[in-house]
Design a protein around this motif. Structure first.
Motif, mmCIF file in Angstrom:
data_model
loop_
_atom_site.group_PDB
_atom_site.id
_atom_site.type_symbol
_atom_site.label_atom_id
_atom_site.label_comp_id
_atom_site.label_asym_id
_atom_site.label_seq_id
_atom_site.Cartn_x
_atom_site.Cartn_y
_atom_site.Cartn_z
ATOM 1 N N GLU A 67 0.570 12.224 -6.070
ATOM 2 C CA GLU A 67 0.824 12.985 -4.848
ATOM 3 C C GLU A 67 2.308 13.313 -4.688
ATOM 4 O OE1 GLU A 67 -2.824 11.256 -2.069
ATOM 5 O OE2 GLU A 67 -0.772 10.612 -1.707
ATOM 6 N N GLN A 68 3.154 12.380 -5.085
ATOM 7 C CA GLN A 68 4.597 12.578 -4.925
ATOM 8 C C GLN A 68 5.189 13.327 -6.116
ATOM 9 O OE1 GLN A 68 6.617 10.949 -2.294
ATOM 10 N NE2 GLN A 68 4.713 10.487 -1.267
ATOM 11 N N THR A 80 0.830 -1.201 0.000
ATOM 12 C CA THR A 80 0.000 0.000 0.000
ATOM 13 C C THR A 80 0.867 1.254 0.000
ATOM 14 O OG1 THR A 80 -0.130 -0.142 2.402
ATOM 15 C CG2 THR A 80 -1.986 -1.026 1.174
ATOM 16 N N ASP A 81 2.099 1.121 0.466
ATOM 17 C CA ASP A 81 2.994 2.272 0.522
ATOM 18 C C ASP A 81 3.994 2.186 -0.627
ATOM 19 O OD1 ASP A 81 4.675 4.324 1.060
ATOM 20 O OD2 ASP A 81 5.372 3.574 3.010
ATOM 21 N N THR A 106 9.723 15.766 -1.949
ATOM 22 C CA THR A 106 8.282 15.948 -2.018
ATOM 23 C C THR A 106 7.626 15.177 -0.889
ATOM 24 O OG1 THR A 106 8.694 15.655 -4.352
ATOM 25 C CG2 THR A 106 6.431 16.015 -3.695
ATOM 26 N N ASN A 136 10.328 6.982 -4.889
ATOM 27 C CA ASN A 136 11.630 7.642 -4.718
ATOM 28 C C ASN A 136 12.676 7.029 -5.646
ATOM 29 O OD1 ASN A 136 10.993 9.573 -2.795
ATOM 30 N ND2 ASN A 136 11.101 8.070 -1.142
ATOM 31 N N LYS A 137 12.591 5.726 -5.765
ATOM 32 C CA LYS A 137 13.561 5.015 -6.586
ATOM 33 C C LYS A 137 13.367 5.342 -8.071
ATOM 34 C CE LYS A 137 15.439 0.365 -6.384
ATOM 35 N NZ LYS A 137 15.292 -0.935 -5.737
ATOM 36 N N ARG A 188 1.212 12.718 5.267
ATOM 37 C CA ARG A 188 2.333 12.038 5.914
ATOM 38 C C ARG A 188 2.868 12.851 7.076
ATOM 39 N NH1 ARG A 188 5.565 7.581 3.079
ATOM 40 N NH2 ARG A 188 4.164 7.006 1.425
ATOM 41 N N ASP A 191 10.981 9.818 4.375
ATOM 42 C CA ASP A 191 9.726 9.060 4.273
ATOM 43 C C ASP A 191 9.707 7.942 5.300
ATOM 44 O OD1 ASP A 191 8.712 10.589 2.314
ATOM 45 O OD2 ASP A 191 8.980 9.155 0.684
ATOM 46 N N THR A 227 -3.788 2.631 -6.231
ATOM 47 C CA THR A 227 -2.979 3.243 -5.184
ATOM 48 C C THR A 227 -1.675 3.801 -5.746
ATOM 49 O OG1 THR A 227 -3.865 1.551 -3.739
ATOM 50 C CG2 THR A 227 -2.025 2.820 -2.900
ATOM 51 N N THR A 275 3.691 14.743 1.310
ATOM 52 C CA THR A 275 2.297 15.158 1.378
ATOM 53 C C THR A 275 1.967 15.581 2.798
ATOM 54 O OG1 THR A 275 1.547 12.943 1.917
ATOM 55 C CG2 THR A 275 1.639 13.502 -0.400
ATOM 56 N N LYS A 296 12.046 8.090 -9.262
ATOM 57 C CA LYS A 296 12.529 9.461 -9.468
ATOM 58 C C LYS A 296 14.046 9.468 -9.631
ATOM 59 C CE LYS A 296 9.278 12.097 -6.574
ATOM 60 N NZ LYS A 296 9.245 12.739 -5.245
ATOM 61 N N PHE A 346 -2.977 5.417 3.206
ATOM 62 C CA PHE A 346 -3.047 4.336 2.223
ATOM 63 C C PHE A 346 -4.445 3.742 2.199
ATOM 64 C CE2 PHE A 346 1.215 3.802 4.390
ATOM 65 C CZ PHE A 346 1.884 4.604 3.482
ATOM 66 N N PRO A 347 -4.792 3.090 1.085
ATOM 67 C CA PRO A 347 -6.062 2.369 1.069
ATOM 68 C C PRO A 347 -5.977 1.167 2.014
ATOM 69 C CG PRO A 347 -4.818 1.889 -0.903
ATOM 70 C CD PRO A 347 -4.060 2.946 -0.166
ATOM 71 N N GLY A 394 5.807 4.704 -1.576
ATOM 72 C CA GLY A 394 6.802 5.753 -1.382
ATOM 73 C C GLY A 394 8.219 5.335 -1.752
ATOM 74 N N PRO A 395 8.718 4.248 -1.146
ATOM 75 C CA PRO A 395 10.095 3.848 -1.459
ATOM 76 C C PRO A 395 10.318 3.596 -2.953
ATOM 77 C CG PRO A 395 9.300 2.649 0.467
ATOM 78 C CD PRO A 395 8.130 3.415 -0.080
ATOM 79 N N LEU A 396 9.326 2.993 -3.604
ATOM 80 C CA LEU A 396 9.473 2.710 -5.040
ATOM 81 C C LEU A 396 9.467 3.991 -5.860
ATOM 82 C CD1 LEU A 396 7.277 -0.438 -5.544
ATOM 83 C CD2 LEU A 396 9.649 -0.172 -6.261
ATOM 84 N N ALA A 456 15.538 0.622 0.151
ATOM 85 C CA ALA A 456 14.884 0.598 -1.155
ATOM 86 C C ALA A 456 15.796 0.996 -2.314
ATOM 87 C CB ALA A 456 13.634 1.464 -1.121
ATOM 88 N N GLU A 484 17.490 12.024 -3.333
ATOM 89 C CA GLU A 484 16.613 10.846 -3.398
ATOM 90 C C GLU A 484 16.810 9.984 -2.168
ATOM 91 O OE1 GLU A 484 14.557 11.188 -5.541
ATOM 92 O OE2 GLU A 484 15.557 12.616 -6.885
ATOM 93 N N THR A 495 0.601 18.818 -1.384
ATOM 94 C CA THR A 495 1.954 18.301 -1.553
ATOM 95 C C THR A 495 2.947 19.435 -1.358
ATOM 96 O OG1 THR A 495 1.109 16.718 -3.137
ATOM 97 C CG2 THR A 495 3.473 17.058 -3.112
ATOM 98 N N VAL A 547 12.677 -3.839 -3.542
ATOM 99 C CA VAL A 547 11.839 -3.494 -2.405
ATOM 100 C C VAL A 547 11.218 -4.738 -1.761
ATOM 101 C CG1 VAL A 547 9.728 -2.293 -1.758
ATOM 102 C CG2 VAL A 547 11.386 -1.185 -3.221
ATOM 103 N N ARG A 602 -2.309 7.000 -7.597
ATOM 104 C CA ARG A 602 -2.580 8.110 -6.689
ATOM 105 C C ARG A 602 -1.287 8.627 -6.054
ATOM 106 N NH1 ARG A 602 -6.932 9.350 -3.272
ATOM 107 N NH2 ARG A 602 -7.983 7.429 -3.864
ATOM 108 N N GLN A 603 -0.450 7.713 -5.606
ATOM 109 C CA GLN A 603 0.766 8.156 -4.925
ATOM 110 C C GLN A 603 1.784 8.746 -5.907
ATOM 111 O OE1 GLN A 603 2.142 5.171 -2.135
ATOM 112 N NE2 GLN A 603 0.098 5.006 -1.224
#
Lengths: 253, 398, 322, 284
Positions: free
Chosen positions: B240-241, B205-206, D133, B212-213, D138, D10, B233, D135, B215, D208-209, B208-210, D252, D3, D126, D257, B236-237
């Motif tokens: 947002e990011q 669900t998160d 970046t 960032n990677k 968070r 995060d 999801t 949100t 980017k 998160f969902p 974020g780490p991916l 990560a 990064e 954001t 991951v 959406r992220q």
């Protein structure tokens, strides 16, 4: 002169900075009853735990029947013929009395199979006077019977040396009398006994010799009479105001 | 009095003659992670059932077979699928099977159908590997994974020949991994640099780490995703990011209408789709794409997603094979499926008969869609192949 | 042989024979599919009972053995062409060995710490296997269909595997019974009651615990191999399903921990109940709730389980049912 | 470089939320030796309570308050029904009792909400700090986690009730001798632990969902975090959570991951084996 059954050689046991047992040395001979006394917190039970392998000594050696057993785990120590009881009884609650004793026999010095162990257990229970309770759950016994069960289990292992940790504590006078009989009978079987006891009368009458511990150190050693008249021992037991104060301070710190 | 009896007997005989049924079994993920897609697919199958029964059933060998459906909830769980398909076969005595939704569940169900020698039409399952195990009874409706994203890569390459780096980030599931692997190999063949090739667990669900990677990798386009919930999801992220991507193409999720709920996060996201209401195929049997869409909208009050179309198509294919075979005999229907080479509203259908890949779909092709804004509303447009497009591809999206 | 005189021994044999031959009469596949699940549950519960009921160590992650057995088997059969018999035996042994090695480590922990560690081990293995490409990663291993053909067709292979699973079930019950009556079992019971006391009484607790942990891994691994071979595939979330692990504990508790028949009865009843709840439409939404309430009631009011209740009510039953 | 820093930031932010969940678990263990296997289900319940209040028109952050109150009440009820009776029994009993509670929660939850994913759709801003970046959701969740933790510490160390909780944790019998009603204290502790779990669930739901089954993942993370910090030690659990978040964020860039979980569980088992009291010492 009889040969030594147990030699405690400069044993030290430290917990963090605290010396629970501090450089204690003594020898015990075959067939003898040796009393181990001292005020609360003197390190008696810790010393037992070091002898039968529950703790590894920080320094020093334990020699049993000529063999160095320092650092052996408790189950190896039992196998060599050194059994013990616990001050706070540890019955196997959900097992019957006889099953408790069968455990002792099975995993004791003779490493018996189930059938012979059951025979031994029956003998021991009769010997110790628990035979009529043998099918009860151990957890259901009263404290006096539980103490006897402790002894029975240790005895079923067929030891050469038995360590008894306050088997008289918490018993009423009649029960104490019965237990003393049991101890004498065990001695008559030729088993050496090292016992911790607080009831002075009992220990003085039973023991051949006595070792006194105080603050982890050996304070005195000798026959009951010698020990009873040792001024240092008297002081340790009766205490002087100075000492009491010091103990209090230590405890608060 | 006598006449009345005669009449009743006749009715009974006719009744028996006409009340032939063919029982079709399947499981549906009414709960669990495939819930959205699977219920869509079931809607399509139910619509087919109603459609064919309204016509009096499947006409084969002078008889009419009414279609009866038997289905259970598999909770999106592999272990339930096998129990339930065994039950459908041994206890409910179904004649034919339709697969559950998703490659993972279908792979499980396929083993059972094969063990018991029951024919299964597999829809909602694109993995190739199911068809490389030597099965004889399983037939695939969808374009397989190996060809799933290749046209997406073509599309990106055509829109931006200068693009060098892409990222392939996929759900670690049977289907998505197969698709992503094929896409990576294809992209490399076209001279693209695949900067990241990485799977994420289906329960992620998160992201974020991916993100960032991604980017950090400097990739200009992202292709990947998996199924609906993770894909939505992920999208959406990414939004947002503020991931600086010129193109995002995800599997499955953007092809659903529900994807519009993401609002601005959906804008510009592209997806390969098995089917869209606006496709123009000329069917040789069954309804036209437009007829199907109207029927579906009337029944469910919304536009059909490709999974619904796939469900209908699965039924239609089975129906066609039974008609060709002239009976419901398994061996004859199997032979009819092997020989099938038709175009229906869903597209071209032809199965591989090579023993090494028996049942694999050879005929059907993908289309590409993209979420765009039209009169202030989010809409899905077909943007590839160019011949079929309803709008021009927006590129870059950021 | 003293065992031959025990009615319980014959009871186990009769039960196993009934499981094996009843569905075979009339080729009743529906019954077979029901019973195979019961049998697998009985195997899992019975072997878990060796740890929970006999030794007092709550293994929350016992399913890891089942899953590893499945993976080793399918990998050997699928990628290396072994026949299934050799593969399941090998899977059993290798899983047992792994358990032994692991056991010497995590069995030093007691109570809740041990339980948590077993959960950790199961999850670590699951996540590892999901990333382990040799075993197909998250996709798992799927057997080529030719494997069944070599066994005389899928229909015949499924019957063979079914009978083997029943055999493993019978062996599980016999093992459980044998251990309970042995000196080894006595030592385990002593550990369960009070490990420190047992050690002082001479029970080699570390060795005993590692042995029983390893032993309790063997048959579940074999069963896992057979079960997943029958299913034709194995994927991580199915193989290392923590939920099934905990359900096995529920079965053990339901029947009565520490007894031989309890876990088996518990497993059988649990499977029936679960099947009933899942296939009855009005109840299927509530199967978890009902199972949860049932478990809570057992723990609060009948911690001895079914057998404990029976023993209390008719103490003489103890002489026949172990 | 930015990064990697982004990943670390995060990780830190989400780690604080993990930490909050872990405190709920570790507090209950520390005070009453119960490993709460309903923890995950309770976290999920927190997500859905937030969803309900949000659906009723409350802003998600405002809805945290009623979620906290409900969480506390729910925890006390669970304690009275399922835990009280077996609190002194062997560990298996409390493990299974709380697991039974978990089954019941998930069962009812599935019947009510199915296992489909839900979302809290609210306006998220954001921000960009030098290329990093982040949100608002968070940031707020991390700050909320810190505030709740401070609140807990104030309670435990500055209030009479909190001191009673610590006394019971230290030695239940001694506390009873001093006249502290230990059953009530245990019920309150279970209530607080449950409240923390629900709050962390609610915070996660803003990010998160979620489905009714989502709690499982966070339950396992809570285990790892509390064991890292030493079971029974709330501060340790918070740091355990942060470490977990940092691991997730910072590995990560270097490995796939999907290997993160393997690393987490290997660390978990390793800590249990070699540092059973955790990195920050056991219960205090």
């Amino acid at each position: 002169m009889k040969s030594a059954i147990l030699e405690v050689k400069s044993v030290t046991k430290a917990f963090g900075g605290l010396l629970a047992v501090d450089d204690v040395t003594f020898t015990m001979f075959e067939g003898e009853i040796l009393g181990l006394i001292g005020p609360n917190g003197a390190g008696k039970t810790t010393l037992f735990n070091v002898i039968n392998g529950v703790y590894k000594p920080t320094k020093g050696h334990i020699v049993f029947a000529g063999q160095d057993i320092t650092g052996l785990p408790p189950y190896e120590v039992v196998n060599k013929g050194l059994s013990r009881t616990h001050q706070i009884v540890k019955p196997l609650n959900e097992m019957t009395v006889i099953e408790n004793v069968v455990v002792g026999a099975c995993f004791g010095s003779e490493n018996l199979g189930l059938e012979p162990a059951r025979r031994v257990a029956n003998e021991v229970l009769e010997f110790i006077g628990l035979d009529k309770y043998k099918d009860e759950l151990a957890g259901k016994l009263n404290i006096a019977l539980k103490k006897r069960l402790e002894v029975a289990r240790a005895l079923a292992a067929n030891p050469k040396l038995l360590l008894l940790d306050e088997v008289l504590a918490g018993l009423n006078p009649t029960e104490v009398g019965k237990m003393l009989d049991v101890i004498n009978k065990i001695r008559d079987r030729g088993i050496s006994i090292l016992m911790i006891e607080h009831i002075m009368q009992a220990i003085m009458s039973l023991s051949n010799r006595i070792v006194v511990l105080n603050f982890g150190r050996k304070l005195a050693e000798g026959t009951p009479d010698e020990v009873a008249n040792d001024p240092q021992v008297i002081e340790a037991y009766l205490g002087d105001p100075e000492m009491a104060k010091r103990i209090l301070e230590e405890e608060e710190a | 009095m006598k006449k009345k009896w005669m009449f009743l007997v006749l009715v009974a005989i006719f009744g028996m003659a006409f009340a032939q049924t063919v029982k079709i079994g399947l499981t549906v993920s009414k709960t669990g992670k495939f819930n959205v897609e699977s219920v869509n697919q079931l809607n399509g199958i139910k619509l087919w059932q109603k459609w064919v029964n309204d016509q009096g059933g499947i006409a084969a060998g002078g008889k009419h077979y009414k279609v009866e459906l038997k289905f259970y909830d598999d909770e999106s769980k592999a272990q339930r699928v096998q129990q339930l398909y065994s039950r459908l076969i041994s206890q409910d005595k179904v004649d034919f099977l339709i697969s559950p939704y998703s490659s993972g569940l279908t792979a499980k169900a396929a083993i059972i159908s094969e063990q018991y020698g029951k024919i299964m039409v597999a829809t909602g399952a694109a993995s190739d590997s199911i068809f490389k195990l030597g099965y004889e009874n399983v037939f695939q409706v969808y374009t397989p994974a190996s060809r799933y994203l290749t046209s997406t890569v073509d599309m990106i390459k055509a829109a931006d020949p200068s693009l060098k780096k892409i990222a392939v980030v996929y759900e670690d599931s049977k289907f998505a991994k197969a698709v992503a692997t094929a896409a990576r190999d294809y992209a490399k063949k076209l001279g693209l640099d695949v900067a990241i090739f990485e799977g994420y667990p289906p329960s992620t669900t998160d992201f974020g780490p991916l993100i960032n990677k991604i980017k950090a990798s400097g990739a200009g386009a992202l292709i990947g995703g998996g199924h609906y919930s993770d894909g939505a999801t992920f999208a959406r992220q990414l939004y947002e990011q503020k991931a600086p991507l010129k193109m995002i193409a995800l599997l499955v999720a953007p092809a659903s209408d529900e994807f519009a709920q993401l609002g601005d996060a959906a804008l510009g996201v592209a997806a390969p789709s098995q089917w869209e209401p606006l496709v123009k195929y000329t069917q040789s049997c069954g309804p036209s794409p437009q007829q199907f869409t109207e029927m579906y909208e009337k029944a469910y009050g919304k536009e059909p997603a490709y999974r619904a179309a796939g469900g209908f198509a699965a039924g239609l294919i089975l129906q066609k094979a039974i008609m060709d075979a002239g009976s419901v005999d398994a061996a004859k229907v199997r032979a009819a499926l092997d020989n099938l080479d038709i175009t229906i509203f869903f597209g071209k259908i032809k199965f591989s008969t090579d023993p090494a890949s028996h049942g694999l779909q050879l005929g059907h092709e993908m289309v590409q869609i993209q979420w765009q804004k039209k009169d202030g509303k989010l809409v899905k447009e077909i943007v590839w192949p160019l011949a079929a497009k309803t709008a021009k591809l927006i590129y870059p999206i950021h | 042989m003293k065992a031959l005189k025990s009615p319980f021994f014959w009871l186990i044999l009769a039960l196993t024979a009934l499981f094996a031959f009843y569905p075979r009469l009339g080729n009743n596949i529906t019954l077979r599919e029901t019973l195979v699940l019961s049998a697998v549950y009985i195997i899992l519960a019975s072997n878990l009972n060796l740890m929970i009921g006999y030794t007092g160590y709550v293994n929350f992650g016992s399913i890891v053995f089942f899953g590893l057995g499945g993976y080793f088997t399918l990998w050997l059969v699928g990628a290396h062409g072994w026949n299934v018999y050799a593969a399941v035996l090998f899977a059993g042994f290798i899983t047992s060995l792994l358990a032994m090695a692991l056991g010497f480590g995590i069995l030093r922990l007691r109570g809740a710490y041990f339980a948590l560690a077993t959960i950790g081990v199961n999850e670590a293995v699951k996540d590892f296997v999901s990333n382990f490409d040799t075993w197909g990663g998250s996709e798992g291993i799927f057997l080529p269909f030719t494997t069944y053909k070599a066994m005389g067709g899928a229909g015949k292979a499924l019957w063979t595997v079914y009978l083997l699973i029943i055999l493993v079930m019978g062996i599980s019950l016999l093992l459980s019974w044998y251990v309970k009556r042995s000196k080894f079992g006595l030592g385990l019971f002593a550990i369960r009651e009070d490990e420190d006391a047992a050690i002082v009484l001479g029970v080699k607790a570390p060795k005993y615990k590692a042995l029983i942990y390893s032993l309790s891994a063997f048959l579940p691994a074999v069963a896992g191999g057979l079960y997943f071979f029958k299913n034709g595939s194995v994927v991580p979330e199915e193989a290392f399903n923590l939920h099934l692990s905990i359900e096995s504990i529920v079965m053990v508790m339901l029947g009565g921990q520490g007894t031989v028949s309890g876990p088996a009865v518990g497993a059988f009843l649990y499977e029936r109940l679960r099947g009933l709840l899942l296939t009855t439409p009005s109840l299927s939404n509530f199967h978890l709730v009902i199972a949860g309430v049932l478990l809570l009631l057992i723990i609060l009011f009948a911690p001895g389980g079914l057998m404990g209740w029976l023993y209390k009510k008719w103490p003489r039953i103890r002489e026949v049912l172990e | 470089m930015v990064e990697i820093l982004s990943s670390v930031m995060d990780g830190l932010l989400i780690g604080l939320v993990y930490g909050l969940a872990a405190i709920g678990l570790t507090l209950i263990f520390g005070v009453m030796d119960v490993v709460n296997l309903a923890h995950g289900a309770i976290i999920a319940l927190g997500m859905f309570f937030l969803y309900l209040f949000f659906g009723a028109g409350l802003h998600p952050y405002l809805a945290l308050l009623p979620v906290a109150v409900l969480g506390f009440i729910f925890g006390v009820i669970v304690y009275q029904i399922a835990v009280r009776k077996i609190i002194s029994g062997p560990p298996l009993m409390s493990l299974l009792a709380t697991f039974a509670v978990s089954m019941i929660i998930i069962g009812v939850g599935t019947a009510l909400w199915s296992t489909s994913p839900y979302n809290i759709n609210f306006k998220v801003t954001t921000y960009n700090f030098f290329g990093y970046t982040v949100t608002s959701a968070r940031l707020v969740s991390a700050v909320a986690a810190v505030l709740v933790t401070f609140g807990l510490y104030y309670f435990l160390y500055r209030t009479v009730l909190g001191k009673a909780v610590r006394a019971v944790a230290n030695n239940r019998e001694a506390a009873e001798l001093m006249g502290i009603p230990s059953q009530q204290i245990l019920a309150i502790t279970f209530g607080i632990g449950t409240m923390l779990a629900m709050l962390s669930g609610a915070l996660i739901a803003t990010l998160f969902p979620f489905t009714i089954l989502s709690g499982g993942v966070y339950e396992l993370k809570s285990f790892v975090a509390s064991v890292l910090g030493g079971l029974g030690n709330p501060t340790g659990a918070l740091f355990g959570g942060i470490i977990l978040g940092l691991i997730e964020g910072s590995v990560a860039p270097f490995i796939q991951v999907s290997w993160t979980n393997v690393i987490e569980f290997v660390i978990f088992v390793g800590i249990l084996l070699f540092f059973p009291t955790g990195l920050f010492g056991g219960r205090k």
